[in-house]
Write a protein that holds these residues in place. Structure first.
Motif, PDB file in Angstrom:
ATOM      1  N   LYS A 231       0.830  -1.212   0.000  1.00  0.00           N
ATOM      2  CA  LYS A 231       0.000   0.000   0.000  1.00  0.00           C
ATOM      3  C   LYS A 231       0.861   1.258   0.000  1.00  0.00           C
ATOM      4  O   LYS A 231       0.544   2.242  -0.672  1.00  0.00           O
ATOM      5  CB  LYS A 231      -0.935   0.002   1.207  1.00  0.00           C
TER       6      LYS A 231
ATOM      7  N   ASP B  54       2.280   1.558  -3.466  1.00  0.00           N
ATOM      8  CA  ASP B  54       1.233   2.053  -4.366  1.00  0.00           C
ATOM      9  C   ASP B  54       1.082   3.564  -4.255  1.00  0.00           C
ATOM     10  O   ASP B  54       0.877   4.259  -5.246  1.00  0.00           O
ATOM     11  CB  ASP B  54      -0.107   1.374  -4.073  1.00  0.00           C
TER      12      ASP B  54
ATOM     13  N   ARG C 200       1.445   6.010  -7.308  1.00  0.00           N
ATOM     14  CA  ARG C 200       0.327   6.902  -7.670  1.00  0.00           C
ATOM     15  C   ARG C 200       0.760   8.358  -7.771  1.00  0.00           C
ATOM     16  O   ARG C 200       0.219   9.126  -8.560  1.00  0.00           O
ATOM     17  CB  ARG C 200      -0.785   6.805  -6.617  1.00  0.00           C
TER      18      ARG C 200
ATOM     19  N   ASP D  86       4.007  -1.542 -10.634  1.00  0.00           N
ATOM     20  CA  ASP D  86       3.504  -2.697  -9.902  1.00  0.00           C
ATOM     21  C   ASP D  86       4.227  -2.810  -8.558  1.00  0.00           C
ATOM     22  O   ASP D  86       5.453  -2.949  -8.519  1.00  0.00           O
ATOM     23  CB  ASP D  86       3.740  -3.954 -10.746  1.00  0.00           C
ATOM     24  N   ALA D  87       3.459  -2.774  -7.480  1.00  0.00           N
ATOM     25  CA  ALA D  87       4.048  -2.882  -6.142  1.00  0.00           C
ATOM     26  C   ALA D  87       4.648  -4.262  -5.913  1.00  0.00           C
ATOM     27  O   ALA D  87       5.596  -4.412  -5.139  1.00  0.00           O
ATOM     28  CB  ALA D  87       2.994  -2.581  -5.085  1.00  0.00           C
TER      29      ALA D  87
END
Length: 174
Positions: free
Chosen positions: A81, A84, A88, A131-132
């Protein structure tokens, strides 16, 4: 002469109410509600209000490492998270490692010089990463290769040319 006698006339002072005596301030009452009793539990801290907080750090053996290092170790889902969030915002994830994990003085003790400001970069920053899971794989690989090191993830902004995010993902195994 009338003006002289008029100016000498003094009006009587208004009567002062004696229903509330005027006492000097003698300090706060010991029974004031905002003085909380001392906690008998050393792991409980009272901040002076009605809220009690749990002690989350050891005040004596607690080196400060990175953001989120005061929390229990992050799970892979929590790390994903955070990664991400970095992606982002358009930042490039980068993985670094270091054996000491904090700023220290080893090679020179002159003013303004510290070792440990810059950690060793694990491979190159992951430019264009979307992509995490790829970042999690690199973290696992770095931790496997360097089990006695701290590992952190950084987010670099290509636009601002600075580090915008950083957090510790692994402490050395003891």
């Amino acid at each position: 002469m009338a003006s002289i006698s008029a100016s000498l006339a003094v009006s009587a002072p208004a009567e002062v109410s004696t229903s509330t005596p005027n006492r000097a301030f003698s300090g706060l009452s010991k029974s004031a509600s905002f003085f909380a009793p001392k906690s008998v539990n050393p792991l409980s801290i009272n901040n002076g209000s009605r809220v009690n907080a749990m002690l989350v750090v050891d005040p004596y053996n607690n080196l400060k490492y990175e953001t989120l290092s005061y929390l229990p170790p992050l799970t892979d889902e929590q790390i994903a998270k955070q990664v991400d969030y970095i992606i982002r915002n358009g930042w490039n994830p980068c993985i670094e490692f270091d054996r000491v994990g904090s700023v220290h003085r080893t090679n020179f003790s002159g003013s303004g010089y510290y070792d440990g400001r810059y950690w060793i970069m694990w491979k190159l920053p992951m430019f264009g990463c979307t992509d995490a899971a790829a970042v999690l794989r690199e973290i696992a690989e770095c931790a496997k290769e360097h089990p006695d090191s701290f590992v952190r993830v950084l987010g670099f902004s290509a636009l601002r040319q600075v580090q915008c995010a950083g957090f510790l993902v692994k402490k050395p195994s003891v």
